[in-house]
Write a protein that holds these residues in place. Structure first.
Motif, PDB file in Angstrom:
ATOM      1  N   UNK A 104      -9.605   4.337   3.784  1.00  0.00           N
ATOM      2  CA  UNK A 104      -9.522   2.855   4.559  1.00  0.00           C
ATOM      3  C   UNK A 104      -8.108   2.810   5.132  1.00  0.00           C
ATOM      4  N   UNK A 105      -8.363   2.120   6.482  1.00  0.00           N
ATOM      5  CA  UNK A 105      -6.859   2.161   6.909  1.00  0.00           C
ATOM      6  C   UNK A 105      -6.360   0.513   6.768  1.00  0.00           C
ATOM      7  N   UNK A 106      -5.356   0.523   6.081  1.00  0.00           N
ATOM      8  CA  UNK A 106      -5.182  -0.757   5.718  1.00  0.00           C
ATOM      9  C   UNK A 106      -3.945  -1.596   6.526  1.00  0.00           C
ATOM     10  N   UNK A 107      -4.113  -2.555   6.547  1.00  0.00           N
ATOM     11  CA  UNK A 107      -2.970  -3.407   7.358  1.00  0.00           C
ATOM     12  C   UNK A 107      -2.174  -4.147   6.174  1.00  0.00           C
ATOM     13  N   UNK A 108      -1.054  -3.499   6.034  1.00  0.00           N
ATOM     14  CA  UNK A 108       0.124  -3.978   4.950  1.00  0.00           C
ATOM     15  C   UNK A 108       0.643  -5.346   5.643  1.00  0.00           C
ATOM     16  N   UNK A 136      -7.333   6.958  18.665  1.00  0.00           N
ATOM     17  CA  UNK A 136      -8.286   5.595  18.595  1.00  0.00           C
ATOM     18  C   UNK A 136      -8.027   4.819  17.427  1.00  0.00           C
ATOM     19  N   UNK A 137      -7.710   3.664  17.374  1.00  0.00           N
ATOM     20  CA  UNK A 137      -7.608   2.813  16.555  1.00  0.00           C
ATOM     21  C   UNK A 137      -7.653   1.298  16.802  1.00  0.00           C
ATOM     22  N   UNK A 138      -7.084   0.467  15.887  1.00  0.00           N
ATOM     23  CA  UNK A 138      -7.276  -1.019  15.902  1.00  0.00           C
ATOM     24  C   UNK A 138      -6.065  -1.338  16.366  1.00  0.00           C
ATOM     25  N   UNK A 139      -5.805  -2.419  17.038  1.00  0.00           N
ATOM     26  CA  UNK A 139      -4.607  -3.259  17.612  1.00  0.00           C
ATOM     27  C   UNK A 139      -4.676  -4.504  16.939  1.00  0.00           C
ATOM     28  N   UNK A 140      -3.473  -4.914  16.045  1.00  0.00           N
ATOM     29  CA  UNK A 140      -3.655  -6.240  15.593  1.00  0.00           C
ATOM     30  C   UNK A 140      -2.471  -6.928  15.857  1.00  0.00           C
ATOM     31  N   UNK A 141      -2.408  -8.271  15.580  1.00  0.00           N
ATOM     32  CA  UNK A 141      -1.163  -9.287  16.003  1.00  0.00           C
ATOM     33  C   UNK A 141      -1.210  -9.976  14.843  1.00  0.00           C
ATOM     34  N   UNK A 148      -0.631  -1.206  15.099  1.00  0.00           N
ATOM     35  CA  UNK A 148      -1.484  -0.542  15.576  1.00  0.00           C
ATOM     36  C   UNK A 148      -2.005   0.393  14.329  1.00  0.00           C
ATOM     37  N   UNK A 149      -3.394   0.326  14.025  1.00  0.00           N
ATOM     38  CA  UNK A 149      -3.939   1.028  12.860  1.00  0.00           C
ATOM     39  C   UNK A 149      -4.647   2.290  13.327  1.00  0.00           C
ATOM     40  N   UNK A 172       4.605  -0.100  14.188  1.00  0.00           N
ATOM     41  CA  UNK A 172       4.767  -1.477  14.188  1.00  0.00           C
ATOM     42  C   UNK A 172       5.873  -2.329  15.184  1.00  0.00           C
ATOM     43  N   UNK A 173       5.661  -3.056  15.657  1.00  0.00           N
ATOM     44  CA  UNK A 173       6.536  -4.141  16.738  1.00  0.00           C
ATOM     45  C   UNK A 173       6.568  -5.266  16.283  1.00  0.00           C
ATOM     46  N   UNK A 174       7.901  -5.791  15.699  1.00  0.00           N
ATOM     47  CA  UNK A 174       8.047  -7.182  15.388  1.00  0.00           C
ATOM     48  C   UNK A 174       8.084  -7.954  16.541  1.00  0.00           C
ATOM     49  N   UNK A 175       7.551  -9.267  16.289  1.00  0.00           N
ATOM     50  CA  UNK A 175       7.360 -10.086  17.788  1.00  0.00           C
ATOM     51  C   UNK A 175       8.606 -10.372  18.430  1.00  0.00           C
ATOM     52  N   UNK A 176       9.946 -10.368  17.680  1.00  0.00           N
ATOM     53  CA  UNK A 176      10.831 -10.652  18.312  1.00  0.00           C
ATOM     54  C   UNK A 176      11.819  -9.294  18.931  1.00  0.00           C
ATOM     55  N   UNK A 177      11.000  -8.241  18.603  1.00  0.00           N
ATOM     56  CA  UNK A 177      11.403  -7.111  19.272  1.00  0.00           C
ATOM     57  C   UNK A 177      10.879  -6.567  20.669  1.00  0.00           C
TER      58      UNK A 177
END
Length: 811
Positions: A104-108, A136-141, A148-149, A172-177
């Motif tokens: 499993x690819x986990x979003x921490x 190929x993977x999943x993009x989450x916000x 990107x997972x 990972x990209x923080x929203x402020x970055x």
């Protein structure tokens, strides 16, 4: 080695088990866009499912199974080469699915972090070349980051992946970055903002730490594309309220956890005792005193609760203009002189108010000019120095040199890179900042004068120059704890508006000015020129600059101490029984493991030896100059160029004698500065004394580790400063080993251990951008691309161009 990709689906904080694993090739991506190949792929999948039972019953020792389609006759027509390629790709997917162990690819998620939106079947392009291969993977916000997972495990050894941030992952990209977001519509790149009528097929994110991410959305469901693009734009670029920052969600979620005491890492200067300790350390307590007149922020919300003023200054003068016009102590020199700062009085049109202000300032100046204070020189940074607009414009041009979309773009700009660098004026601003700091040091050190820095709010350029002066003059500020205390004193308690200057709330782009980054770049110039004088490394400065955009630390997310204390207090009254416990960035264990933290400390740094009581008697008197300065300065010949104006004589002839007197006085100051500067550099450097940088043109360099670390083409594999450091550490370890053998023979105590970071032990496998370039791929492009030669023309034309610039007048 090529990476692997995972396609996920569904919702929640965990991506489902992968259905296939493969590296997506560009020709396959082009085939998938063709409608003609879709029925073929569907037919293949149906036959694959029908034969799943047969494949599952095969004996494990019989080796690999035969292809499901031995020839094109399965479909009754002649295959085109492209269709054959597509089927081969799907068969490769099927084969790899059996070979790879599913996981499993986990979003921490951090405490308090919530998932907002997600999209499956997203391709993350590899920034390597124009082929645009991807994973190929999943993009989450989430309300903290864009992630990107994908199963992007590299073939690197475990010891080469030690320098990992525990809060922010590689993808990972923080929203402020997030700096800018672009969309690609029909191969055209456009800036994205607000509500979109049409959604892009490709998403490009430029980050403030100069990373560039490319996400292909062509194979993502239309509903998911709309949701993820709209969500990312809204949560990164839309204006927001302070209380909506993830900082408070995180602090509330970890409220019951025991946090480390920040006093263990640095002096926070949030108590009266901290300021008294600093006065005693710098021997400034004879002329200055710490006051608590602003305790509870009764006088001014801009000033800290405690600060230091001249002893004769009456406390009732502080609230008269809400702290404006009050000389605030920054630091005391060994000879008794001090560095002060003052915020200018508000501009008024009424003559009566102006007269009151004038009489008030006259009284202040009389206080700081009378004994025991020396002469005072005022430096108005608002009018005689670079402006915030200059800094903003220069950095906007400068950062574009490093926000590279692909290798082709890098090599196309390579031929004119230095011209673009010079036109940005960023290095020139760094030079001017260092020069201004040296001028102030010359007044403090050589002329025994107090220096008063003047600025509108004394919270931008005053912080920058006063910090640079202390780094150059005070060896304590070149230790890690001392440097962190300096930032806490001059920037955090000094009221630098980090919230506005970093534009964390996205409320005004005009207020976003990288003043603190400019300071770190100036300090890097000193670290680069004098490495043994600093306990910390350039990696420390780089991760400190990255921490500006991590909203779990309160250090860089408020405009003033009052704003921080007020929001912590209001939160505690409404929802908590006690104030929020916000983390400080100075606890590096939150971001890095102990082995990674070793890279933040300079192994070549040696602490200043402490003197015995007998040795202290021979210490120089307080008005004697430091040993790193010559006691008698030789008169150096005046030099033209950077330190002198070439048009002096012309101006004197045009403007007459009255103006020429002012110019002569300016020349005298420049001569004193040049004499001081040349005299210091003519002597051996004392790394525990005064430290001046070289500021001539070629000496000011680009901070490569921070600005070039994400560009593979800029790497030097097995070279750069990391190779030099590795060799030095090898020599130190060999010397230590020999010393231990000698000690064993003489039964002496063991020598001081020199421990080298394990990551530095094999410099051949590292690059010049270590430790951030471990996961980058080496580019095989030529040093000068063919397009560059074509732009220059053939060899004969190039020779003619060179002749055109040859000045034969001096021959």
């Amino acid at each position: 080695m090529l990476g692997k990709g995972v396609v996920g689906g569904g919702g929640g904080t965990k991506a489902p088990k992968p259905s296939f694993v493969s590296y997506v090739r560009p020709e396959i991506c082009r085939l998938l866009q063709s409608r003609a190949v879709v029925p073929l792929c569907v037919a293949y999948v149906e036959l694959k499912v029908a034969s799943e039972r047969t494949v599952a019953l095969s004996h494990p020792r019989r080796g690999p199974q035969k292809p499901l389609f031995a020839s094109s006759q399965h479909f009754g027509f002649s295959w085109a080469p492209s269709v054959t390629l597509a089927l081969a790709w799907f068969q490769e997917i099927h084969t790899n699915e059996k070979e790879v162990t599913e996981k499993e690819v986990t979003l921490h998620l951090l405490p308090g972090e919530q998932l907002l939106c997600e999209a499956s079947t997203v391709l993350k392009y590899v920034q390597e070349d124009s082929c645009q291969r991807g994973i190929c993977g999943k993009l989450v916000c989430t309300d903290f980051k864009i992630a990107f997972l994908g199963d992007d495990e590299s073939a690197l050894d475990n010891d080469e992946t030690q320098f990992k941030n525990k809060v922010i992952g590689e993808n990972d990209i923080t929203l402020h970055c997030v700096d800018q977001i672009y969309g690609v519509f029909d191969e055209k790149k456009k800036t994205l903002f607000g509500q979109l009528k049409k959604y892009p097929e490709k998403l490009i994110i430029h980050c403030k730490d100069l990373r560039v991410f490319h996400f292909c959305l062509r194979y993502t469901k239309e509903e998911e594309v709309k949701r993820i693009v709209s969500g990312i734009i809204h949560h990164t670029l839309a204006p927001k309220l302070l209380k909506r920052l993830f900082l408070f969600s995180y602090a509330t979620a970890v409220q019951n956890n025991t946090a480390t005491n920040p006093k263990k890492h640095t002096i926070m200067f949030d108590t009266l005792e901290d300021w008294c300790w600093e006065l005693e350390r710098t021997k400034g307590n004879a002329k200055y005193r710490a006051v608590s007149v602003n305790e509870g922020y009764r006088v001014c919300e801009r000033l800290p609760a405690y600060f230091v003023v001249p002893t004769p200054l009456p406390e009732e003068n502080v609230p008269r203009f809400q702290g404006h016009g009050i000389p605030i102590w920054c630091w005391s020199c060994h000879n008794g002189c001090a560095l002060l700062k003052m915020s200018a009085l508000p501009k008024e049109q009424d003559d009566s108010i102006l007269q009151v202000q004038k009489s008030f300032l006259d009284g202040i100046y009389r206080i700081i000019h009378r004994p025991p204070y020396e002469l005072v020189k005022t430096e108005d940074l608002s009018s005689n120095f670079v402006s915030l607009q200059d800094i903003q414009t220069a950095y906007s041009k400068f950062k574009q040199l490093f926000l590279i979309d692909n290798s082709t773009e890098f090599w196309d700009t390579d031929i004119k890179w230095f011209s673009l660098l010079e036109s940005s004026s960023w290095l020139d601003i760094i030079r001017r900042c260092l020069k201004k700091a040296i001028e102030i040091i010359e007044c403090l050190e050589a002329q025994n004068m107090n220096v008063l820095l003047l600025e509108e709010n004394a919270s931008d350029l005053c912080c920058l120059i006063s910090s640079l002066v202390q780094v150059m003059m005070d060896p304590h500020c070149r230790t890690r704890v001392g440097f962190q205390s300096l930032v806490q004193k001059e920037w955090i308690m000094g009221g630098h508006c980090f919230l506005d200057r970093c534009n964390h709330l996205r409320q005004s782009d005009k207020e976003e000015v990288p003043v603190f980054l400019l300071f770190l770049d100036c300090v890097w110039q000193l670290v680069h020129q004098h490495p043994p004088a600093f306990e910390f490394t350039e990696t420390y400065l780089t991760v400190l600059s990255d921490s500006l955009y991590i909203p779990i630390f309160s250090t860089f997310f408020f405009n003033s101490p009052h704003q921080k204390d007020t929001n912590m207090g209001r939160e505690s009254q409404e929802t908590q029984s006690k104030p929020l416990n916000l983390l400080t960035v100075w606890d590096w264990s939150v971001q890095f493991e102990p082995k990674a933290q070793m890279l933040l400390r300079n192994p070549l740094y040696v602490e200043k030896p402490k003197l015995d009581k007998g040795q202290r008697k021979g210490v120089r008197s307080k008005h004697q100059r430091q040993l790193s300065l010559p006691l008698t300065q030789s008169k150096s010949s005046p030099k033209r160029g950077f330190f002198r104006e070439e048009t002096d004589h012309l101006i004197k002839n045009l403007l007459g004698k009255r103006i020429s007197k002012l110019i002569n006085s300016s020349d005298e100051l420049q001569d004193n500065f040049r004499e001081f500067y040349d005299s210091w550099h003519s002597k051996p450097t004392d790394h525990h004394g005064l430290l001046l940088p070289h500021i001539e043109g070629p000496e000011i360099k680009v901070w490569a580790q921070r600005y070039l670390r994400w560009i593979p083409e800029a790497q030097i594999l097995g070279g750069g400063t990391v190779a030099t450091m590795s060799k030095l550490l090898e020599m130190m370890e060999e010397v230590q080993s020999l010393q231990e053998k000698i000690d064993e023979r003489h039964h002496r105590q063991e020598a001081l251990q020199v421990e080298a970071p394990s990551l530095l032990r094999n410099s051949v496998r590292l690059s010049s951008l270590f430790p951030f370039a471990l996961l980058q791929r080496h580019s095989s492009k030529p040093v000068l691309p063919t397009s560059g030669w074509k732009a220059l023309g053939d060899e004969e034309d190039l020779a003619k161009r060179e002749d055109e610039f040859v000045d034969l007048g001096d021959v």
